[in-house]
Structures are given as C-alpha cells and as structure tokens.
Enzyme design. Sequence first.
Site, short mmCIF file in Angstrom:
data_model
loop_
_atom_site.label_atom_id
_atom_site.label_comp_id
_atom_site.label_asym_id
_atom_site.label_seq_id
_atom_site.Cartn_x
_atom_site.Cartn_y
_atom_site.Cartn_z
N CYS A 1 3.69 32.95 30.35
CA CYS A 1 4.78 32.45 31.12
C CYS A 1 5.09 33.09 32.63
O CYS A 1 5.05 32.44 33.37
CB CYS A 1 6.04 32.20 30.28
N CYS B 1 14.62 36.31 35.03
CA CYS B 1 14.84 34.76 34.82
C CYS B 1 15.96 34.89 33.73
O CYS B 1 16.21 35.75 32.92
CB CYS B 1 13.64 34.21 34.24
N CYS C 1 15.51 35.43 29.96
CA CYS C 1 14.87 36.60 29.76
C CYS C 1 15.41 37.65 30.09
O CYS C 1 15.08 38.91 30.18
CB CYS C 1 13.41 36.75 30.32
N CYS D 1 6.97 42.39 34.13
CA CYS D 1 6.59 40.90 34.03
C CYS D 1 4.93 40.93 34.49
O CYS D 1 4.36 39.94 34.37
CB CYS D 1 7.51 40.19 35.04
FE1 SF4 Z 1 8.94 33.03 32.03
FE2 SF4 Z 1 10.93 34.70 31.32
FE3 SF4 Z 1 8.50 35.65 32.50
FE4 SF4 Z 1 10.53 34.15 33.80
S1 SF4 Z 1 10.79 36.16 33.04
S2 SF4 Z 1 8.60 33.92 33.86
S3 SF4 Z 1 11.27 32.62 32.12
S4 SF4 Z 1 8.62 34.73 30.47
#
Ligand code: SF4
Length: 256
Positions: A126, A209, A212, A237
């Site tokens: 993601c 996000c 998260c 991330c």
């Molecule tokens: Fe996806 Fe969470 Fe990464 Fe945002 S922080 S891109 S929602 S996995």
Amino acid sequence: MTIHKPLQTDKNIDVVSLDETLASLDLAGRLSFVAGLGGRVVFTTSLGIEDQVITAAIGTHRLPIEVATLETGRLFPETVALISETEERYDIVIRRYYPEQDDIDAYAAKYGLNGFYESVEARHACCHVRKLKPLAKALEGASFWITGLRRGQSGNRASTPFAEFDAERNLIKINALADWDIEAIRAHVSEQSIPVNPLHGRGYPSIGCEPCTRAIKPGEPERAGRWWWENDEKRECGLHVADASHATVLSSPSQQ
Ligand code: SF4
C-alpha cells in the site's frame, strides 16, 4: 572521499564537505546554500511540525525550492486542510502528487482497501502505491531532496546526517533539521506563529495516513503511533529506509 554529481547540476558534490558546511549553518542558511548549488531542489512535506518549520523558512525567504506533498488519499482531514492553509500563509504552491487509480484498484483487488492491517507485505504494498510511486514522480530529475528527518525521532534515525547520497534515486538528500530536537521545533513554531496540524495537540507527534496513525501514550517514542500493530521497531513507510548509512554511501554507493 567520494564525489557525487547529482542530476541536473554541473557541480561535483563532495557529500562529506557539504555535510560539514551544512552543520555550521542555521536552517535558512542550509536551505539557501543548497538552493544555490544548482539543479532542481525538492522539499517533500508531510505537513508534520518539522516540515512546517522548513516550509515556513522556504516561504519566508522566498527560496527557489519546490514544495511537494504526497496526497495518498488516506490523509486526515486536518492534514488536507493544512495544505491549503500553508499555501495561503506563505504564498507558495504545494504540489500534490497522487497515486494512480489503476494501482489503487489493483491493490484493493488483491489485498482489500484496508489490507495493510493483515501483513507487513500488504502494508508495504500500500505504501508503495500511495507513497513511493508518487514520491518517485515528485523527485524525477531532482538533484537535491530536502527532508525534515531528525535524529531524535526514533532510534532508526539517530545517525541522520545533514547530507547523504541517495544512490537509488541518484540525488543528494538533505536533512536540514537533523540536529534539532522537538523542544527547539516547538519553540520555533511558537515564536514564528507557524501553522501546525491540530492533531499534534491531541497526542499525535508523528502524523501519516489516518488508518495507520494513532495517538501515543505519555512516554512512548514519537513514532510509536505509526503502524502500531506491527511489532518492528524499524517500521517506516519506505520513503527513507532505502538510504544506506552515511558511511556506506561515502565508501561505495554501489554497495547499497
Ligand atoms: Fe497505505 Fe497506511 Fe502506507 Fe498510507 S501509511 S500508504 S494507508 S499502508
């Protein structure tokens, strides 16, 4: 000593010397010095408190640095509102980079829209779609990438240099606030009346996000609220984890 020639600048850059030079300057001096090196300079902001300090410096000093943000589609409404508020306050444009709808659809078909809770692999997938691919677009052709990383944010960031070569992206990454602590950041924000995300006042020192990120408890590390369900102290991330250490980069970029 390794000399790097980042994209779109005819200058050969010694990253060790650059790091030392930046260490001797204040924030505006660091940004101004890098902006004067030539080539495209991009600052990516998450709208977090550190990044607001950098944006304020760029706007206040009218520095020729592009300001960009990764609009993942899963940001808090408070973060989205702060993008516009910051643009107005400093009379700048913050360029939004969005994920591709086809990528989001493919992700949802494979993992489910919120599949990132199910496994680290799904979470990385993601972040790849919503952050890393848009980041690659934002940095396309850039010579310098400014970030708000600080040594005090986590153990994983404890040795963050002011300048490091990012071999994967073939640019020089500038961590202009590497030596600032959170108290100095807060004091600066207060003195300069810099707009910040109201979530910081509700227990969110680090904001990503919405699905998260959670508020942290007193005494928890600053980034404990990010991907809190993962049992890994190095969780990131992926925007910054590809970086080799300063020493490794300097000894041999090809080893990364
Ligand atoms: Fe996806 Fe969470 Fe990464 Fe945002 S922080 S891109 S929602 S996995």
